[in-house]
Design an enzyme around this catalytic site. Structure first.
Site, mmCIF file in Angstrom:
data_model
loop_
_atom_site.group_PDB
_atom_site.id
_atom_site.type_symbol
_atom_site.label_atom_id
_atom_site.label_comp_id
_atom_site.label_asym_id
_atom_site.label_seq_id
_atom_site.Cartn_x
_atom_site.Cartn_y
_atom_site.Cartn_z
ATOM 1 N N ARG A 184 5.288 11.207 -2.279
ATOM 2 C CA ARG A 184 4.848 10.949 -0.842
ATOM 3 C C ARG A 184 5.940 10.909 0.268
ATOM 4 O O ARG A 184 7.026 10.251 0.034
ATOM 5 C CB ARG A 184 4.622 9.489 -0.703
ATOM 6 C CG ARG A 184 4.100 8.754 0.583
ATOM 7 C CD ARG A 184 4.147 7.364 0.459
ATOM 8 N NE ARG A 184 3.687 6.779 1.758
ATOM 9 C CZ ARG A 184 4.080 5.580 2.232
ATOM 10 N NH1 ARG A 184 4.386 4.675 1.539
ATOM 11 N NH2 ARG A 184 3.654 5.067 3.453
ATOM 12 N N ASN A 200 8.335 -5.238 -0.127
ATOM 13 C CA ASN A 200 8.150 -4.203 0.471
ATOM 14 C C ASN A 200 6.798 -4.073 1.003
ATOM 15 O O ASN A 200 5.865 -3.624 -0.008
ATOM 16 C CB ASN A 200 8.703 -2.770 -0.102
ATOM 17 C CG ASN A 200 8.585 -1.523 1.017
ATOM 18 O OD1 ASN A 200 7.667 -1.681 1.795
ATOM 19 N ND2 ASN A 200 8.986 -0.419 0.370
ATOM 20 N N GLU A 239 12.658 -9.051 3.005
ATOM 21 C CA GLU A 239 11.721 -8.051 3.439
ATOM 22 C C GLU A 239 12.659 -6.438 3.196
ATOM 23 O O GLU A 239 13.772 -6.635 3.638
ATOM 24 C CB GLU A 239 11.441 -8.163 4.815
ATOM 25 C CG GLU A 239 10.674 -6.861 5.478
ATOM 26 C CD GLU A 239 10.467 -6.924 6.940
ATOM 27 O OE1 GLU A 239 10.888 -8.007 7.286
ATOM 28 O OE2 GLU A 239 9.948 -6.006 7.593
ATOM 29 N N ARG A 257 11.988 4.954 13.543
ATOM 30 C CA ARG A 257 10.695 5.890 13.532
ATOM 31 C C ARG A 257 9.686 5.615 14.691
ATOM 32 O O ARG A 257 10.111 5.251 15.552
ATOM 33 C CB ARG A 257 10.193 5.459 12.111
ATOM 34 C CG ARG A 257 11.107 5.704 10.953
ATOM 35 C CD ARG A 257 10.529 5.440 9.426
ATOM 36 N NE ARG A 257 9.293 6.478 9.301
ATOM 37 C CZ ARG A 257 8.391 6.390 8.311
ATOM 38 N NH1 ARG A 257 8.668 5.380 7.660
ATOM 39 N NH2 ARG A 257 7.233 6.874 8.458
ATOM 40 N N SER A 285 12.784 3.338 4.152
ATOM 41 C CA SER A 285 13.182 4.207 5.364
ATOM 42 C C SER A 285 13.773 2.991 6.649
ATOM 43 O O SER A 285 13.310 1.759 6.629
ATOM 44 C CB SER A 285 12.101 4.395 6.130
ATOM 45 O OG SER A 285 11.022 3.770 6.505
ATOM 46 N N HIS A 291 12.719 -2.102 3.289
ATOM 47 C CA HIS A 291 12.090 -0.865 3.535
ATOM 48 C C HIS A 291 12.979 0.328 2.920
ATOM 49 O O HIS A 291 14.141 0.135 3.229
ATOM 50 C CB HIS A 291 11.817 -0.643 5.210
ATOM 51 C CG HIS A 291 10.736 -1.905 5.562
ATOM 52 N ND1 HIS A 291 9.417 -1.785 5.208
ATOM 53 C CD2 HIS A 291 11.163 -3.041 6.093
ATOM 54 C CE1 HIS A 291 8.725 -2.680 5.950
ATOM 55 N NE2 HIS A 291 9.792 -3.603 6.291
ATOM 56 N N PRO A 340 0.916 -1.189 -0.092
ATOM 57 C CA PRO A 340 -0.002 0.033 -0.192
ATOM 58 C C PRO A 340 0.899 1.156 0.047
ATOM 59 O O PRO A 340 1.891 1.513 0.715
ATOM 60 C CB PRO A 340 -1.124 0.031 1.306
ATOM 61 C CG PRO A 340 -0.811 -1.600 1.599
ATOM 62 C CD PRO A 340 0.507 -2.199 0.955
ATOM 63 N N ASN A 341 0.317 2.114 -0.858
ATOM 64 C CA ASN A 341 1.051 3.638 -0.853
ATOM 65 C C ASN A 341 2.093 3.713 -1.583
ATOM 66 O O ASN A 341 2.824 4.833 -1.871
ATOM 67 C CB ASN A 341 1.017 4.126 0.494
ATOM 68 C CG ASN A 341 -0.421 4.304 1.337
ATOM 69 O OD1 ASN A 341 -1.243 4.734 0.409
ATOM 70 N ND2 ASN A 341 -0.632 3.780 2.215
ATOM 71 N N ALA A 373 2.850 -0.455 5.137
ATOM 72 C CA ALA A 373 2.287 -0.654 6.495
ATOM 73 C C ALA A 373 1.741 -2.009 6.514
ATOM 74 O O ALA A 373 1.633 -2.282 8.023
ATOM 75 C CB ALA A 373 1.113 0.445 6.527
ATOM 76 N N TYR A 412 10.866 9.326 2.125
ATOM 77 C CA TYR A 412 11.118 8.251 1.202
ATOM 78 C C TYR A 412 11.941 8.495 0.052
ATOM 79 O O TYR A 412 12.108 7.823 -0.922
ATOM 80 C CB TYR A 412 9.456 7.532 0.748
ATOM 81 C CG TYR A 412 8.832 7.241 2.113
ATOM 82 C CD1 TYR A 412 9.284 5.774 2.693
ATOM 83 C CD2 TYR A 412 7.655 7.542 2.371
ATOM 84 C CE1 TYR A 412 8.800 5.286 3.739
ATOM 85 C CE2 TYR A 412 7.042 7.165 3.516
ATOM 86 C CZ TYR A 412 7.530 6.031 4.194
ATOM 87 O OH TYR A 412 6.953 5.417 5.232
HETATM 88 C C1 DQA Z 1 7.975 1.465 4.383
HETATM 89 C C2 DQA Z 1 7.928 1.532 5.691
HETATM 90 C C3 DQA Z 1 6.677 1.419 6.410
HETATM 91 O O1 DQA Z 1 6.290 1.698 7.808
HETATM 92 C C4 DQA Z 1 5.449 2.331 5.677
HETATM 93 O O2 DQA Z 1 4.206 2.206 6.191
HETATM 94 C C5 DQA Z 1 5.506 2.384 4.060
HETATM 95 C C6 DQA Z 1 6.862 2.383 3.686
HETATM 96 C C7 DQA Z 1 9.330 1.805 3.811
HETATM 97 O O3 DQA Z 1 9.601 1.260 2.705
HETATM 98 O O4 DQA Z 1 9.931 2.517 4.636
HETATM 99 O O5 DQA Z 1 4.539 2.324 3.606
HETATM 100 O O6 DQA Z 1 7.805 0.062 4.144
#
Ligand code: DQA
Length: 158
Positions: free
Chosen positions: A27, A84, A108, A117, A112, A110, A19-20, A87, A32
């Protein structure tokens, strides 16, 4: 039936984004970065091509079920998944169960560093069922994950 030699040499990787992540570039760029998901895909495709990866497929979805189905269908089709989960990382038991239901190893990713965080991001419910986690390096998190997957496929170790 595939011979063992072919099975070892063929490299198939699936890159899943949750998502997102379709909004990357605009964003929260201070967290990011400004690289879009399209840019990331292009970088990974180029690198995969150079390394002789036969298949690299990409899927981004804002829907948990779609990601669960993609993981379910990965059995026999891919040698590695780079994920990735956005959330969903922090609460999706369905995603975790999908990962542990298939023999395909998952890395996995990410952008960030989720451990520095907010408190709720420090928990990854998928971390115990993946091969390893790479976080905090922006686009390089994806590149590192791809390089590791390629090396492991080449050596046939998972
Ligand atoms: C994320 C970190 C997650 O906490 C966040 O909800 C994201 C992006 C990252 O790539 O840093 O959507 O996965």
């Amino acid at each position: 039936m595939q011979s063992n030699i072919e099975a070892v040499n063929v490299k198939r990787i699936l890159v899943l984004n949750g998502p997102n992540l379709n909004l990357l570039g605009t964003r929260e760029p201070e967290i990011y970065g400004r690289t879009t998901l399209g840019d990331i895909e292009e970088i990974l495709r180029g690198r995969a091509h150079e390394a002789g990866v036969d298949v690299i497929d990409f899927l981004q979805s804002n829907f948990e079920g779609e990601l669960v189905e993609a993981i379910q269908k990965s059995r026999g089709r891919y040698d590695f998944i780079l994920l990735n989960a956005g959330a969903l990382t922090h609460y999706s038991i369905a995603l975790r169960d999908a990962i542990s239901s298939v023999p395909v190893p998952v890395i996995e990713i990410h952008l960030s560093n989720i451990h520095r965080r907010e408190e709720f991001r420090r928990t990854s419910v998928i971390a115990p069922v993946v091969l390893g986690q790479i976080c905090g390096f922006g686009v390089d998190s994806y590149i590192a994950a791809l390089d590791i997957a390629i090396r492991k496929i080449q050596k046939d170790i998972k």
